[in-house]
Design a protein around this motif. Sequence first.
Motif, PDB file in Angstrom:
ATOM      1  N   LEU A   1       0.576 -17.862  36.925  1.00 41.70           N
ATOM      2  CA  LEU A   1      -0.423 -18.632  38.235  1.00 41.70           C
ATOM      3  C   LEU A   1       0.311 -19.394  39.070  1.00 41.70           C
ATOM      4  O   LEU A   1       1.103 -20.123  38.457  1.00 41.70           O
ATOM      5  CB  LEU A   1      -1.878 -18.903  38.481  1.00 41.70           C
ATOM      6  CG  LEU A   1      -2.979 -18.009  37.573  1.00 41.70           C
ATOM      7  CD1 LEU A   1      -3.889 -19.125  37.199  1.00 41.70           C
ATOM      8  CD2 LEU A   1      -3.251 -17.150  38.402  1.00 41.70           C
TER       9      LEU A   1
ATOM     10  N   PRO B   1      -4.059 -15.498  34.894  1.00 34.77           N
ATOM     11  CA  PRO B   1      -3.269 -14.780  35.616  1.00 34.77           C
ATOM     12  C   PRO B   1      -3.980 -13.111  35.762  1.00 34.77           C
ATOM     13  O   PRO B   1      -4.339 -12.835  34.541  1.00 34.77           O
ATOM     14  CB  PRO B   1      -1.902 -14.279  35.255  1.00 34.77           C
ATOM     15  CG  PRO B   1      -2.006 -15.647  34.179  1.00 34.77           C
ATOM     16  CD  PRO B   1      -2.830 -15.834  34.580  1.00 34.77           C
TER      17      PRO B   1
ATOM     18  N   ASP C   1      -3.285 -14.156  41.734  1.00 34.99           N
ATOM     19  CA  ASP C   1      -2.010 -15.319  41.076  1.00 34.99           C
ATOM     20  C   ASP C   1      -1.377 -16.769  41.979  1.00 34.99           C
ATOM     21  O   ASP C   1      -0.723 -17.086  41.543  1.00 34.99           O
ATOM     22  CB  ASP C   1      -0.861 -14.217  41.207  1.00 34.99           C
ATOM     23  CG  ASP C   1       0.335 -13.986  42.497  1.00 34.99           C
ATOM     24  OD1 ASP C   1      -0.638 -13.637  43.697  1.00 34.99           O
ATOM     25  OD2 ASP C   1       1.005 -13.065  42.820  1.00 34.99           O
ATOM     26  N   ARG C   2      -2.679 -16.473  43.250  1.00 39.90           N
ATOM     27  CA  ARG C   2      -2.623 -17.826  43.640  1.00 39.90           C
ATOM     28  C   ARG C   2      -3.915 -18.611  43.605  1.00 39.90           C
ATOM     29  O   ARG C   2      -4.772 -17.765  43.866  1.00 39.90           O
ATOM     30  CB  ARG C   2      -2.344 -16.737  45.138  1.00 39.90           C
ATOM     31  CG  ARG C   2      -0.934 -16.643  44.890  1.00 39.90           C
ATOM     32  CD  ARG C   2      -0.739 -16.451  47.067  1.00 39.90           C
ATOM     33  NE  ARG C   2      -1.216 -15.441  47.086  1.00 39.90           N
ATOM     34  CZ  ARG C   2      -1.307 -14.817  46.975  1.00 39.90           C
ATOM     35  NH1 ARG C   2      -0.233 -13.919  46.289  1.00 39.90           N
ATOM     36  NH2 ARG C   2      -2.078 -13.551  47.864  1.00 39.90           N
TER      37      ARG C   2
END
Length: 154
Positions: free
Chosen positions: A5, A38, A77-78
């Motif tokens: 992440l 993730p 992933d953010r």
Amino acid sequence: MSGGLHLTIATPASLLVDAGDVGALRAEDLSGSFGVLPGHADLLTVLPPSVVRWTKRGEAQRFCAISGGVMTVSGGDRVSIACRRGTVGDDLAALEAAVVAQRSAELDADRRARVEQTQLHARALRQLMRFLRPGASAGPLGDGDAPFTGEAAP
């Protein structure tokens, strides 16, 4: 990003955390504590004053006490957190104490605001009752000295 992440925690004045390769994150919203890994589904939630925890691969767990804010997870992933105030640290006990103090201060501020609102409402009603009182010798805002008794003036 090698499957991790990317975490950002920001205030209006500064970027507190900009960390890549985060393996796991824990946060808390009004429904309780939850984790982000993730591949997590997109998410938008409001965070109360709390401590956000995350682990970068190969490093010790890190912490950030926030004064409340908004968290988004996007693209799997953010993770972005926007808050008014935050403190990054390694001492969980000190950060949790800061969160407890912040929550207490917010409760006190809410109580003071409710008291002030009630007082303003009562003043407005008294002014309205003076203004509507028959035979009032007051000016346009009803600032007469005689108390309102609920009875018509003689």
